[in-house]
Design an enzyme around this catalytic site. Structure first.
Site, PDB file in Angstrom:
ATOM      1  N   ASN A 185       0.805  -1.217   0.000  1.00  0.00           N
ATOM      2  CA  ASN A 185       0.000   0.000   0.000  1.00  0.00           C
ATOM      3  C   ASN A 185       0.840   1.270   0.000  1.00  0.00           C
ATOM      4  O   ASN A 185       0.302   2.370  -0.133  1.00  0.00           O
ATOM      5  CB  ASN A 185      -0.947   0.005   1.200  1.00  0.00           C
ATOM      6  CG  ASN A 185      -2.033  -1.049   1.069  1.00  0.00           C
ATOM      7  OD1 ASN A 185      -2.400  -1.443  -0.038  1.00  0.00           O
ATOM      8  ND2 ASN A 185      -2.532  -1.540   2.194  1.00  0.00           N
ATOM      9  N   CYS A 243     -10.832  -5.576  -5.255  1.00  0.00           N
ATOM     10  CA  CYS A 243     -11.402  -6.614  -4.408  1.00  0.00           C
ATOM     11  C   CYS A 243     -12.916  -6.646  -4.541  1.00  0.00           C
ATOM     12  O   CYS A 243     -13.566  -5.620  -4.741  1.00  0.00           O
ATOM     13  CB  CYS A 243     -11.028  -6.379  -2.946  1.00  0.00           C
ATOM     14  SG  CYS A 243      -9.276  -6.625  -2.613  1.00  0.00           S
TER      15      CYS A 243
END
Length: 416
Positions: free
Chosen positions: A23, A116
């Site tokens: 991230n 996702c």
């Protein structure tokens, strides 16, 4: 399609080296597009998402070389400020290209994001912020076209401290005309490093790590080098596995990023020993049930919620886990139930009644962190567990089965 096969109940011991943070590296890669020239990024994890972002950078015209764990991005010939649906749909972080490209070209066309399967993560915060900076936005056929001759600094108040929006707007504002102030900014370590990278390129950002970022726009940025921070979510994942299966050491980590997680593990009964850049965990004889509510940083990360549920499924008692960041992030619960976990979900809360043991079974991963929770549960279960759709785990964990095998787990990948 690949699957991970686990023969459970093997004790873990030893040391695992933590990779660079997924991230953190993804927005840093897009920030390298703002100036013209070569930037080098070290400690880059070899992840499915890393390679997806490389493809996206190459589509917009960058030359990218990935050697070992070092990434070299040459943005000299970037000339195509467009992110196509075929790539953006597979990874929401592709949306990070929005801020850098409008900053450099005054125009960018980006597909609405995918990623996702769980939960909506609105891009409204990004778009409202860009409007505050003077961008004209058009939505057509699933694409966002953002245009501005010159972005203008302004005050932006985020309704929620969105990591993605904070990063995108900081990159866009770095070369805007005048001063931008972002209120209710995300404070995550990954955003801190992105801002530090921008400053190293010549930006003028203050308030880094606080809820208020002040960005004085500069005329231009220049390429630079950076080493990615360690992945605090991977660190937490291995520590949670250790709490169930044996004493382990995680090394090459940033301890300050883990305060809340370590506090919860101590509440469970784990003994924690802190080194200079390592943590050694000794598990308790019995897992104490510990309630947990996710929160934005510095709270308990939503990216460790699924792993915590797996841990609590074997606790000596009942616990409650609430996710206030993403309310419907519970796709791992039915799969954990296939292993024998006793969990009920109501809205954004999981009620977990600990069981004495789990039993291996075929399960299916639905997102990155759900995959990790299933692997942890499979490692703690008796018998064989097969985890399918492991391309999800490859998006966020570098060689996870090899690292667990190094710790003593009986875990392998079967190619299908």
């Amino acid at each position: 399609m690949d699957k991970i096969v686990i023969e459970g109940m093997r004790p873990l011991s030893g040391t695992v080296k933590i990779s660079g943070a997924k991230n953190a590296v993804l927005p840093i890669m897009t920030a390298a597009l703002i100036p013209s020239g070569i930037s080098r990024i070290k400690r880059v994890p070899k992840l499915r998402d890393t390679y997806t972002m490389i493809k996206l950078l190459e589509i917009v015209g960058a030359n990218v070389v990935f050697n070992g764990n070092t990434l070299e991005i040459d943005s000299t010939n970037v000339d195509n400020p467009e992110a196509p649906y075929d790539l953006v749909k597979t990874m929401r972080a592709s949306f990070y290209i929005l801020g850098p490209l409008i900053a450099r070209f005054g125009r960018v066309k980006v597909s609405m994001p995918g990623g996702c399967a769980w939960g909506p993560r609105p891009v409204d915060f990004h778009l409202k912020g860009l409007k505050r900076l003077g961008a004209r936005l058009t939505l057509k056929e699933g694409y966002i076209l953002a245009e501005a001759e010159q972005l203008q600094g302004n005050e932006i108040r985020l309704e929620f401290p969105s990591v993605g929006a904070t990063g995108n707007l900081a990159m866009a504002a770095a070369t805007a005309n005048g001063t931008t102030v972002i209120y209710n900014a995300a404070r995550e370590p990954e955003i801190v490093q992105l801002c530090e990278f921008l400053n190293k390129m010549g930006a003028n950002i203050s308030g880094i790590g606080s809820e208020t970022l002040v960005i004085d726009g500069v005329n231009r940025l220049h390429p630079t080098d950076i080493k990615v921070i360690p992945d605090r979510i991977e660190t937490g994942t291995f520590l949670i596995a250790g709490a169930l299966l044996g004493g382990i050491t995680v090394k090459d980590i940033e301890i300050d990023h883990l305060d809340t997680v370590l506090g919860k593990l101590k509440d469970v009964g784990c003994k924690i020993s802190i080194g200079e850049s390592s943590i050694t965990l000794e598990p308790p004889d019995k897992i104490k049930p510990v309630d947990m509510t996710t929160a934005v940083y510095p709270g308990f990360p939503t990216d460790l919620q699924a792993q915590w549920v797996a841990l609590m499924s074997l606790a000596d008692g009942s616990s409650t886990i609430k996710d206030i960041v993403y309310h419907d992030r519970f796709s791992h619960i039915p799969e954990l139930a296939r292993l024998g976990a006793n969990i009920q979900v109501n809205h954004n809360t999981a009620f977990v009644r600990g069981v004495d043991s789990l039993v291996g079974a075929p399960v299916m991963s639905t997102d990155i962190r759900a995959s990790a929770s299933l692997i942890i549960a499979g490692l703690a279960a008796s018998g064989e567990t097969e985890v399918s759709r492991v391309y999800h785990i490859d998006r966020g964990y570098e060689r996870i089965e090899e690292k667990f095998r190094h710790l003593g787990a009986n875990i392998s990948r079967e190619h299908g």
